[in-house]
Design a protein around this motif. Sequence first.
Motif, PDB file in Angstrom:
ATOM      1  N   GLU A 280      46.905  91.373  13.514  1.00  0.00           N
ATOM      2  CA  GLU A 280      47.154  89.969  13.874  1.00  0.00           C
ATOM      3  C   GLU A 280      47.168  89.791  15.386  1.00  0.00           C
ATOM      4  N   LYS A 281      47.836  90.778  16.010  1.00  0.00           N
ATOM      5  CA  LYS A 281      47.881  90.689  17.487  1.00  0.00           C
ATOM      6  C   LYS A 281      46.478  90.765  18.075  1.00  0.00           C
ATOM      7  N   GLN A 282      45.699  91.666  17.502  1.00  0.00           N
ATOM      8  CA  GLN A 282      44.337  91.823  18.021  1.00  0.00           C
ATOM      9  C   GLN A 282      43.533  90.557  17.799  1.00  0.00           C
ATOM     10  N   GLU A 283      43.762  89.954  16.616  1.00  0.00           N
ATOM     11  CA  GLU A 283      43.046  88.701  16.341  1.00  0.00           C
ATOM     12  C   GLU A 283      43.459  87.609  17.319  1.00  0.00           C
ATOM     13  N   VAL A 284      44.795  87.578  17.565  1.00  0.00           N
ATOM     14  CA  VAL A 284      45.276  86.566  18.526  1.00  0.00           C
ATOM     15  C   VAL A 284      44.687  86.824  19.913  1.00  0.00           C
ATOM     16  N   ILE A 285      44.706  88.137  20.241  1.00  0.00           N
ATOM     17  CA  ILE A 285      44.162  88.506  21.561  1.00  0.00           C
ATOM     18  C   ILE A 285      42.689  88.161  21.634  1.00  0.00           C
ATOM     19  N   ASN A 286      42.002  88.495  20.524  1.00  0.00           N
ATOM     20  CA  ASN A 286      40.575  88.179  20.499  1.00  0.00           C
ATOM     21  C   ASN A 286      40.326  86.668  20.606  1.00  0.00           C
ATOM     22  N   GLU A 287      41.189  85.935  19.861  1.00  0.00           N
ATOM     23  CA  GLU A 287      41.047  84.471  19.902  1.00  0.00           C
ATOM     24  C   GLU A 287      41.311  83.937  21.301  1.00  0.00           C
ATOM     25  N   LEU A 288      42.393  84.501  21.890  1.00  0.00           N
ATOM     26  CA  LEU A 288      42.702  84.087  23.264  1.00  0.00           C
ATOM     27  C   LEU A 288      41.575  84.483  24.231  1.00  0.00           C
ATOM     28  N   GLN A 289      41.052  85.687  23.974  1.00  0.00           N
ATOM     29  CA  GLN A 289      39.969  86.148  24.846  1.00  0.00           C
ATOM     30  C   GLN A 289      38.743  85.245  24.721  1.00  0.00           C
ATOM     31  N   ILE A 290      38.464  84.887  23.451  1.00  0.00           N
ATOM     32  CA  ILE A 290      37.314  83.988  23.228  1.00  0.00           C
ATOM     33  C   ILE A 290      37.549  82.626  23.882  1.00  0.00           C
ATOM     34  N   LYS A 291      38.803  82.129  23.674  1.00  0.00           N
ATOM     35  CA  LYS A 291      39.135  80.821  24.266  1.00  0.00           C
ATOM     36  C   LYS A 291      39.041  80.877  25.782  1.00  0.00           C
ATOM     37  N   TYR A 292      39.496  82.005  26.341  1.00  0.00           N
ATOM     38  CA  TYR A 292      39.437  82.161  27.794  1.00  0.00           C
ATOM     39  C   TYR A 292      37.985  82.189  28.269  1.00  0.00           C
ATOM     40  N   GLU A 293      37.189  82.958  27.490  1.00  0.00           N
ATOM     41  CA  GLU A 293      35.783  83.054  27.881  1.00  0.00           C
ATOM     42  C   GLU A 293      35.092  81.696  27.806  1.00  0.00           C
ATOM     43  N   VAL A 294      35.470  80.972  26.721  1.00  0.00           N
ATOM     44  CA  VAL A 294      34.873  79.639  26.567  1.00  0.00           C
ATOM     45  C   VAL A 294      35.271  78.727  27.716  1.00  0.00           C
ATOM     46  N   GLU A 295      36.604  78.729  27.987  1.00  0.00           N
ATOM     47  CA  GLU A 295      37.088  77.892  29.088  1.00  0.00           C
ATOM     48  C   GLU A 295      36.481  78.317  30.415  1.00  0.00           C
ATOM     49  N   LYS A 296      36.361  79.652  30.582  1.00  0.00           N
ATOM     50  CA  LYS A 296      35.753  80.144  31.819  1.00  0.00           C
ATOM     51  C   LYS A 296      34.309  79.679  31.935  1.00  0.00           C
ATOM     52  N   LYS A 297      33.612  79.741  30.792  1.00  0.00           N
ATOM     53  CA  LYS A 297      32.215  79.288  30.806  1.00  0.00           C
ATOM     54  C   LYS A 297      32.112  77.800  31.113  1.00  0.00           C
ATOM     55  N   GLU A 298      33.058  77.068  30.487  1.00  0.00           N
ATOM     56  CA  GLU A 298      33.051  75.624  30.745  1.00  0.00           C
ATOM     57  C   GLU A 298      33.312  75.342  32.219  1.00  0.00           C
ATOM     58  N   ARG A 299      34.297  76.101  32.795  1.00  0.00           N
ATOM     59  CA  ARG A 299      34.580  75.888  34.225  1.00  0.00           C
ATOM     60  C   ARG A 299      33.374  76.278  35.071  1.00  0.00           C
ATOM     61  N   GLU A 300      32.733  77.363  34.664  1.00  0.00           N
ATOM     62  CA  GLU A 300      31.549  77.764  35.410  1.00  0.00           C
ATOM     63  C   GLU A 300      30.451  76.703  35.322  1.00  0.00           C
ATOM     64  N   ASN A 301      30.319  76.170  34.088  1.00  0.00           N
ATOM     65  CA  ASN A 301      29.324  75.097  33.921  1.00  0.00           C
ATOM     66  C   ASN A 301      29.662  73.877  34.767  1.00  0.00           C
ATOM     67  N   GLN A 302      30.976  73.523  34.763  1.00  0.00           N
ATOM     68  CA  GLN A 302      31.396  72.381  35.597  1.00  0.00           C
ATOM     69  C   GLN A 302      31.137  72.649  37.076  1.00  0.00           C
ATOM     70  N   LEU A 303      31.491  73.881  37.477  1.00  0.00           N
ATOM     71  CA  LEU A 303      31.241  74.230  38.882  1.00  0.00           C
ATOM     72  C   LEU A 303      29.752  74.201  39.200  1.00  0.00           C
ATOM     73  N   LEU A 304      28.987  74.670  38.228  1.00  0.00           N
ATOM     74  CA  LEU A 304      27.541  74.660  38.427  1.00  0.00           C
ATOM     75  C   LEU A 304      27.011  73.230  38.521  1.00  0.00           C
ATOM     76  N   GLU A 305      27.550  72.363  37.638  1.00  0.00           N
ATOM     77  CA  GLU A 305      27.133  70.958  37.689  1.00  0.00           C
ATOM     78  C   GLU A 305      27.526  70.318  39.016  1.00  0.00           C
ATOM     79  N   GLN A 306      28.778  70.615  39.434  1.00  0.00           N
ATOM     80  CA  GLN A 306      29.229  70.064  40.715  1.00  0.00           C
ATOM     81  C   GLN A 306      28.359  70.564  41.872  1.00  0.00           C
ATOM     82  N   LYS A 307      28.039  71.879  41.789  1.00  0.00           N
ATOM     83  CA  LYS A 307      27.195  72.431  42.848  1.00  0.00           C
ATOM     84  C   LYS A 307      25.819  71.777  42.827  1.00  0.00           C
TER      85      LYS A 307
END
Length: 303
Positions: free
Chosen positions: A24-51
Amino acid sequence: CLVGSEMCIRDRYIDINEELLNIEKQEVINELQIKYEVEKKERENQLLEQKTEIDTLKIIQQETSIRYLRYTAIASFILIVVALLLGYWFYLLSKKAQKQALVEKELAAKEKHFNIEQHHRIKNHLQLLAGLLSFQQRKLENIAAKEVIQESSNRVKVITTLHQHFYQSNDLSKTVIQLDTYLENLIANLSLLFKQPETKVMVELEPVQIDADKALPLGLICNELITNAFKYGLSNSDTSILHITLEKKQQKHELSISDNGAGIKGSAHSSSIGLELIDQMVKQMDAKLNQQNDSGTSYTLIF
């Protein structure tokens, strides 16, 4: 686990529990990791759009600056060309004006030289004519004939005096003369010619200018009237007075020539040529001549 099956089961349960928790912990960690990656990608996309937007704005700004510089350069070039054309145009106008001024100056100099030459020739012709009349007068013995020649000579002197008045002026092209100065010269010449020291000549002339085309007929009229006064109107006595006045009244000028003689009738003494000449000159001037024989003879010319 036979010895203590409960203990084994419990341990096994604990192990399974821990495995599940880890899963369960691993799943949570994985979920958090995925969410982080998604959010990071979104931020990167936003930064890219802003740039991208920033880069686009920079490109637009650069294009605008380049366009502004291009337009400024074109406008400056046009202004420089216009300024050069205007400068060249003004230069041509200046050169043309200078050339025109030079031509006018040369024409004025030529005209002045021509006028001086013409006046010089006229002066010579008048002097020659006066000399011929004087020579003819000396050859004549008939007194009446001599008087006729003298009258003609006086008329030539009237023309000569007018010519000298122009010739001595700095402006040979002027169309008016100073009438009072002209008449003073005529009166002085006639007074010297008739030599009547007993006669008092009173001259009162206001400064008056007159058109040159009226000066000659007026001078001839004065010559005839003053000649008649000296020859017929005045007596050689201490009381003889010849009074000549020139004044302006309203819009007209009045020239008065009067004497205190016995009074004369123009037709009785003046030559027919003199009377006809006076009449023609008065008409030519569009003037009016009044005569009075009261305590002498008085003529008033209104012009």
